[in-house]
Design a protein around this motif. Structure first.
Motif, short mmCIF file in Angstrom:
data_model
loop_
_atom_site.label_atom_id
_atom_site.label_comp_id
_atom_site.label_asym_id
_atom_site.label_seq_id
_atom_site.Cartn_x
_atom_site.Cartn_y
_atom_site.Cartn_z
N VAL A 220 -1.05 5.46 -47.74
CA VAL A 220 -0.75 6.89 -47.81
C VAL A 220 -0.55 7.41 -46.40
CG1 VAL A 220 -3.19 7.62 -47.75
CG2 VAL A 220 -1.48 9.11 -48.81
N ALA A 221 0.39 8.35 -46.25
CA ALA A 221 0.63 8.98 -44.96
C ALA A 221 -0.43 10.05 -44.71
CB ALA A 221 2.02 9.60 -44.92
N ILE A 222 -0.58 10.46 -43.46
CA ILE A 222 -1.39 11.63 -43.16
C ILE A 222 -0.59 12.84 -43.61
CG2 ILE A 222 -2.38 13.04 -41.33
CD1 ILE A 222 -3.08 10.48 -39.87
N GLN A 223 -1.09 13.54 -44.61
CA GLN A 223 -0.33 14.63 -45.23
C GLN A 223 -1.28 15.54 -46.00
OE1 GLN A 223 2.19 12.19 -47.71
NE2 GLN A 223 0.70 12.06 -49.34
N LYS A 224 -0.72 16.60 -46.56
CA LYS A 224 -1.52 17.48 -47.42
C LYS A 224 -2.08 16.67 -48.59
CE LYS A 224 0.73 21.90 -46.45
NZ LYS A 224 1.48 23.05 -47.03
N ASN A 225 -3.22 17.13 -49.09
CA ASN A 225 -3.90 16.45 -50.20
C ASN A 225 -4.50 15.11 -49.78
OD1 ASN A 225 -3.23 18.59 -51.94
ND2 ASN A 225 -1.29 17.62 -52.49
N VAL A 226 -4.67 14.90 -48.48
CA VAL A 226 -5.41 13.75 -47.97
C VAL A 226 -6.57 14.26 -47.13
CG1 VAL A 226 -5.37 11.79 -46.38
CG2 VAL A 226 -3.47 12.14 -47.96
N CYS A 227 -7.75 13.73 -47.39
CA CYS A 227 -8.95 14.09 -46.63
C CYS A 227 -9.56 12.81 -46.06
CB CYS A 227 -9.97 14.80 -47.52
SG CYS A 227 -11.54 15.16 -46.69
N LEU A 228 -9.77 12.79 -44.75
CA LEU A 228 -10.43 11.66 -44.08
C LEU A 228 -11.89 12.02 -43.84
CD1 LEU A 228 -10.49 8.96 -42.50
CD2 LEU A 228 -9.74 10.26 -40.48
N ILE A 229 -12.78 11.22 -44.38
CA ILE A 229 -14.22 11.40 -44.15
C ILE A 229 -14.69 10.26 -43.26
CG2 ILE A 229 -16.50 11.59 -45.20
CD1 ILE A 229 -15.24 12.71 -47.69
N THR A 230 -15.26 10.62 -42.12
CA THR A 230 -15.61 9.61 -41.13
C THR A 230 -16.90 9.99 -40.42
OG1 THR A 230 -14.75 8.34 -39.26
CG2 THR A 230 -14.18 10.68 -39.34
N ASP A 231 -17.41 9.07 -39.60
CA ASP A 231 -18.70 9.28 -38.97
C ASP A 231 -18.62 9.97 -37.62
OD1 ASP A 231 -17.45 6.72 -38.38
OD2 ASP A 231 -19.14 6.32 -37.07
N ARG A 232 -17.48 9.87 -36.91
CA ARG A 232 -17.33 10.56 -35.64
C ARG A 232 -15.86 10.90 -35.40
NH1 ARG A 232 -15.92 6.94 -31.49
NH2 ARG A 232 -16.31 4.73 -31.93
N PRO A 233 -15.58 11.82 -34.50
CA PRO A 233 -14.21 12.32 -34.35
C PRO A 233 -13.22 11.22 -33.98
CG PRO A 233 -15.75 13.77 -33.23
CD PRO A 233 -16.53 12.55 -33.63
N PRO A 234 -12.05 11.22 -34.61
CA PRO A 234 -10.98 10.30 -34.19
C PRO A 234 -10.48 10.68 -32.80
CG PRO A 234 -10.51 11.30 -36.34
CD PRO A 234 -11.64 12.05 -35.74
N ASP A 235 -9.64 9.82 -32.21
CA ASP A 235 -9.06 10.15 -30.91
C ASP A 235 -8.11 11.34 -31.06
OD1 ASP A 235 -6.18 9.30 -31.21
OD2 ASP A 235 -7.12 7.39 -31.62
N PRO A 236 -7.78 12.01 -29.95
CA PRO A 236 -6.97 13.24 -30.03
C PRO A 236 -5.64 13.08 -30.74
CG PRO A 236 -7.97 13.04 -27.86
CD PRO A 236 -8.26 11.76 -28.57
N LEU A 237 -4.98 11.91 -30.61
CA LEU A 237 -3.69 11.72 -31.27
C LEU A 237 -3.83 11.75 -32.79
CD1 LEU A 237 -2.04 8.94 -29.07
CD2 LEU A 237 -1.54 11.39 -29.09
N ILE A 238 -4.86 11.12 -33.31
CA ILE A 238 -5.07 11.12 -34.76
C ILE A 238 -5.50 12.50 -35.24
CG2 ILE A 238 -6.46 10.15 -36.64
CD1 ILE A 238 -6.53 7.52 -35.12
N ARG A 239 -6.37 13.15 -34.49
CA ARG A 239 -6.79 14.51 -34.87
C ARG A 239 -5.61 15.47 -34.86
NH1 ARG A 239 -12.23 16.34 -31.89
NH2 ARG A 239 -11.88 18.08 -33.32
#
Length: 258
Positions: A220-239
């Motif tokens: 799946v692409a990073i897009q609407k209706n996608v939620c990423l649940i993670t333990d710590r912040p991603p790098d600035p490019l991903i955010r």
């Protein structure tokens, strides 16, 4: 070993640790020109070891350790993600749940729920975990067994998924980069992609070790209706990609949601 081979091995090692590093920074670290770095990146891209991005590259990942080994890694981070995910899905009455280490921990946490819930899953271990709760109706999807992962895949699995529609698809990831979520196994990726197509929203459970990695097939692409649940912040490019494309981020270290 040739000088170029040693340089490219070092380049891959640097990308493994910092997926968002730029070409000029790579040149400084390797003590070569930016033109040399670009040539090396182009060659590594052609051989499938990396994927070129604007101004840099990300390391590709074509395989993962077996599930049994992954269950011994990043345990605290994955348990944190699992409990955040249980809270996130609390208003849903139907779920697809994919296989994997983090989704298994999610299922163990979800097993404590006391509300009516229907779960469809290709994972034997997740089906068994949830079936012990009488308020959770579990459907184990049919298909050909992938023994190392304990999941099913193939045409029967895809056909079965197409008959159902759920509010959420909860899946893990082999890699998370600025383009989307990817999976190391081609056949399992096809199953997760089908689940995602037949759900209103996708919830991706991925610890920080997956950031900047790209595996064999994007689910799946990073897009609407996608939620990423993670333990710590991603790098600035991903955010930035999450924000730009209208996806959601739930992060334990940030203790907030965006």
């Amino acid at each position: 070993m040739s000088k170029k081979t040693r340089r490219q091995d070092l380049l891959l090692s640097v990308l493994e640790k910092n997926a968002s590093i730029r070409v000029n920074e790579l040149a400084d670290q390797l003590d070569v020109s930016t033109e040399t770095v670009r040539r090396d990146l182009s060659e590594l891209d052609r051989t499938g070891q990396i994927k070129r991005t604007y101004g840099g590259a990300v390391r590709t990942k074509s395989f993962e350790p077996a599930l049994e080994e992954r269950l011994t890694q990043h345990i605290a981070a994955r348990e944190k993600i699992a409990h955040m995910a249980v809270e996130y899905v609390s208003n849903s009455n139907s779920l697809f749940i994919g296989g994997g280490a983090t989704t298994l921990l999610f299922a163990r946490a979800l097993r404590q729920t006391r509300r009516q819930l229907t779960v469809l899953t290709p994972s034997f271990s997740i089906a068994m975990e949830l079936s012990t709760n009488p308020t959770i109706e579990v459907m184990s999807l049919p298909g050909i067994v992938e023994p190392e992962e304990g999941v099913v895949s193939g045409g029967e699995t895809l056909e079965s998924i197409s008959k159902f529609r759920t509010k959420l698809a909860v899946v893990g990831a082999s890699g998370v980069d600025t383009n989307g979520i990817s999976e190391a196994s081609l056949t399992i990726a096809q199953v997760y992609s089908a689940m995602i197509r037949n759900a209103d929203e996708t919830v991706v459970l991925a610890d920080a070790s997956k950031f900047g990695m790209r595996s064999l097939q994007q689910t799946v692409a990073i897009q609407k209706n996608v939620c990423l649940i993670t333990d710590r912040p991603p790098d600035p490019l991903i955010r930035d990609a999450i924000q730009r494309h209208g996806a959601r981020l739930v992060c334990g270290a940030m203790d907030n949601e965006s």
